[in-house]
Every structure is written in C-alpha cells, then in structure tokens.
Design a protein around this motif. Structure first.
Motif, PDB file in Angstrom:
ATOM      1  N   GLY A 272      53.393  37.153  57.133  1.00 13.56           N
ATOM      2  CA  GLY A 272      51.946  37.123  57.276  1.00 13.56           C
ATOM      3  C   GLY A 272      51.184  37.747  56.141  1.00 13.56           C
ATOM      4  N   GLY A 273      51.853  38.166  55.090  1.00 12.86           N
ATOM      5  CA  GLY A 273      51.166  38.720  53.930  1.00 12.86           C
ATOM      6  C   GLY A 273      50.724  37.621  52.980  1.00 12.86           C
ATOM      7  N   VAL A 274      49.975  38.004  51.950  1.00  7.75           N
ATOM      8  CA  VAL A 274      49.529  37.074  50.926  1.00  7.75           C
ATOM      9  C   VAL A 274      50.065  37.522  49.577  1.00  7.75           C
ATOM     10  N   ARG A 275      50.646  36.596  48.826  1.00  8.56           N
ATOM     11  CA  ARG A 275      51.155  36.878  47.492  1.00  8.56           C
ATOM     12  C   ARG A 275      50.543  35.866  46.526  1.00  8.56           C
ATOM     13  N   CYS A 276      50.059  36.340  45.381  1.00 12.72           N
ATOM     14  CA  CYS A 276      49.427  35.469  44.393  1.00 12.72           C
ATOM     15  C   CYS A 276      50.162  35.556  43.067  1.00 12.72           C
ATOM     16  N   TRP A 277      50.148  34.444  42.332  1.00 15.68           N
ATOM     17  CA  TRP A 277      50.660  34.459  40.969  1.00 15.68           C
ATOM     18  C   TRP A 277      49.482  34.256  40.026  1.00 15.68           C
ATOM     19  N   ASP A 278      49.541  34.918  38.885  1.00 16.04           N
ATOM     20  CA  ASP A 278      48.418  34.999  37.962  1.00 16.04           C
ATOM     21  C   ASP A 278      48.018  33.623  37.438  1.00 16.04           C
ATOM     22  N   THR A 279      46.712  33.249  37.595  1.00 14.48           N
ATOM     23  CA  THR A 279      46.233  31.950  37.153  1.00 14.48           C
ATOM     24  C   THR A 279      46.073  31.861  35.640  1.00 14.48           C
ATOM     25  N   LEU A 280      46.116  33.000  34.945  1.00 17.16           N
ATOM     26  CA  LEU A 280      45.905  32.987  33.501  1.00 17.16           C
ATOM     27  C   LEU A 280      47.205  32.997  32.717  1.00 17.16           C
ATOM     28  N   SER A 281      48.129  33.859  33.126  1.00 21.50           N
ATOM     29  CA  SER A 281      49.344  34.021  32.336  1.00 21.50           C
ATOM     30  C   SER A 281      50.555  33.312  32.928  1.00 21.50           C
ATOM     31  N   GLY A 282      50.462  32.921  34.214  1.00 24.79           N
ATOM     32  CA  GLY A 282      51.609  32.326  34.858  1.00 24.79           C
ATOM     33  C   GLY A 282      52.632  33.358  35.297  1.00 24.79           C
ATOM     34  N   VAL A 283      52.297  34.648  35.178  1.00 24.99           N
ATOM     35  CA  VAL A 283      53.203  35.722  35.582  1.00 24.99           C
ATOM     36  C   VAL A 283      52.969  36.050  37.044  1.00 24.99           C
TER      37      VAL A 283
END
Length: 289
Positions: A272-283
C-alpha cells in the motif's frame, strides 16, 4: 523521510497512508526535458480520501474510487496543477489553479488533462468532456468503457467490444480507430498513445509529432502513458509485479521493486505504499521507510 528536489520545483513529500491507486502528472523515467518537469502527483488512500504532493500539497476529504491528475510540465504551465476525483456515488470533484471546473452528472471513470479540463465515461457509457463538452459526432454515438485524455486537445476511448477510438479536433481527419480487441487505453493522439490488448500485449501509435513509439515486448496487466517536453514515454505493469518503461528512444531497464498499480513515474507497492522513480534522471527513488 522525504525525497525529491528541495528547491522551488517542489518537494515530493512522503504520503502518510496506504493507497490503492496513484496518478502522476509528469512524464515517465524515460523522458529527458531541457527544463524541470513540475511534479503534481496524487494517490487514492484506502480510506477513500485523496492526497497530493509535489508543487502543491493537497488533501481532498471524501469517499473517492479514482483520482486523475492533469499535466503541468512546460514553460507556460510552470507551477500549474489540476486534479479530479471520482466519488463513490459517481459525481466528480476537480480542483486546481483555475477553479474546480467539476463536471455535472454521474460517471464510472474519468481522465483529467493538462488543459484544466478532462473527459469521463457516464453511467450510460457515453463520453463527456469538460468544460467545453466537445466530442465529435462519430464518437458521441458510441458506448464506452474507459477514456484517456491528454488535453492537446486529443483523447482516446475504449469502446464496448474492445476497439479504441481517438479524436483530435485540429486534424483534417479528426477520428481514428484501432481495432484491438483492447482492455485499456492510455494516451491520446497528439503525442501518441498505447493500448493494452486482451492477450496482454501492447500496441502503441505515433502522434502528430511523427515520433514512432515502439510497442514493448512481452505481456502486461496495466499500462500508463506519460509526457514530458512534448515527448511520449510509457510504463507497463507485468503479472509478476515488475515495471518496464519504453519510449521512442527504446526499451529501458526494468524499474526495481514490485507493484500492484502504476502511474507514469510512480507505483503502488503490495503493502500500500507509493514508490516513484525520478522523471528527470531515470534514477529510481528509494521508497520511504
């Protein structure tokens, strides 16, 4: 613990609840822009309220069943934001920099876009767009299950029966059709879009910028198309919970982690958590602990 940029482009604050769906405003990890993308992301909590983070923190009380955010990622839009929530009773509440612009009526699914507007599927399976309400006659006569609006202005809708109809009023031939059969559509026609077929494979089509977005290999259970600096990128959720991103630049390495639902750049984890990957660097950005 918070993650993201600590400058005027917005801090990505850690959501404090458990979630069932996430909707993202910026492009995917495969998109590189000459100026910062302006993140405005929202997630639907398991108790029914909506929380948003990025350039603006918002908590929207109520009992919602879906959230959709509009794009705000170019020079002119700068820190603009727009979001809509579908209530359990079928009504829609929208919020943002230019007023609520909430449509009347009852809906089963909605899609907000970058023009402080959106489209939705009514309880009678018709497509309705707001605030203008403009839908081509060839589209208005059909019955639909889902709509995806990118606000350029162009939209695509999944018809009962599995075909996809896309429309872009500024085109000489404003309506195009993709045979399918499909179970989901994401994207539009100006920058392109993708459809998830009933066998799990994905078909993508180029937009008016004439960029050929390749269709990814393998099968998926959900797809999400995003944009940044007038370019298309997409993510796909596989049956094993992994996520693959792709664009006109090719297929990207799988994003780390497992997910149960994705937006273009963020995903809901099994707990139920949220994880994001960086939209600028792809990291990849580590999940909060």
């Amino acid at each position: 613990i918070c993650w993201g940029r600590n400058d005027r482009y917005g801090q990505l604050e850690v959501p404090r609840w458990r979630f069932s769906q996430v909707s993202t405003s910026a492009g995917t990890a495969v998109i590189k822009a000459p100026w910062p993308l302006w993140p405005f992301d929202c997630a639907l909590a398991t108790d029914g309220h909506i929380t948003c983070w990025g350039v603006r923190h918002e908590d929207i009380p109520g009992k919602f069943v879906q959230v959709s955010t509009g794009l705000a990622n170019n020079e002119n839009d700068s820190e603009a934001f727009y979001g809509c929530g579908l209530r359990s009773g079928g009504t829609v509440l929208c919020w943002g920099d230019q007023g609520n612009r909430s449509p009347a009526g009852r809906f089963t699914q909605i899609s907000a876009d970058r023009s402080f507007s959106g489209c939705g599927i009514t309880v009678k399976r018709a497509v309705v767009c707001w605030p203008s309400g403009t839908v081509p006659p060839a589209v208005a006569s059909g019955k639909y299950l889902q709509v995806s609006s990118d606000g350029f202005p162009s939209s695509c809708a999944l018809k009962v029966g599995g075909s996809i109809v896309c429309w872009y009023p500024l085109r000489t031939s404003p309506v195009t059709t993709h045979a399918g059969p499909f179970t989901q559509v994401s994207g539009g026609t100006w920058l392109g879009g993708c459809g998830l077929k009933s066998n799990g494979t994905v078909l993508c089509w180029e937009g008016d910028d004439n960029v050929n977005v390749q269709s990814p290999p393998g099968t998926f259970t959900q797809i999400s198309v995003g944009w940044g600096y007038n370019r298309l990128g997409a993510c796909g959720l596989r049956a094993d919970g992994s996520v693959l991103s792709w664009s006109a630049e090719g297929i990207q390495p799988p994003e780390p982690g497992k997910y149960v639902q994705i937006g273009s750049g963020c995903g809901v984890t099994p707990n139920g958590g949220v994880r994001c990957w960086d939209t600028l660097s792809g990291v990849s950005i580590p999940a909060p602990s």
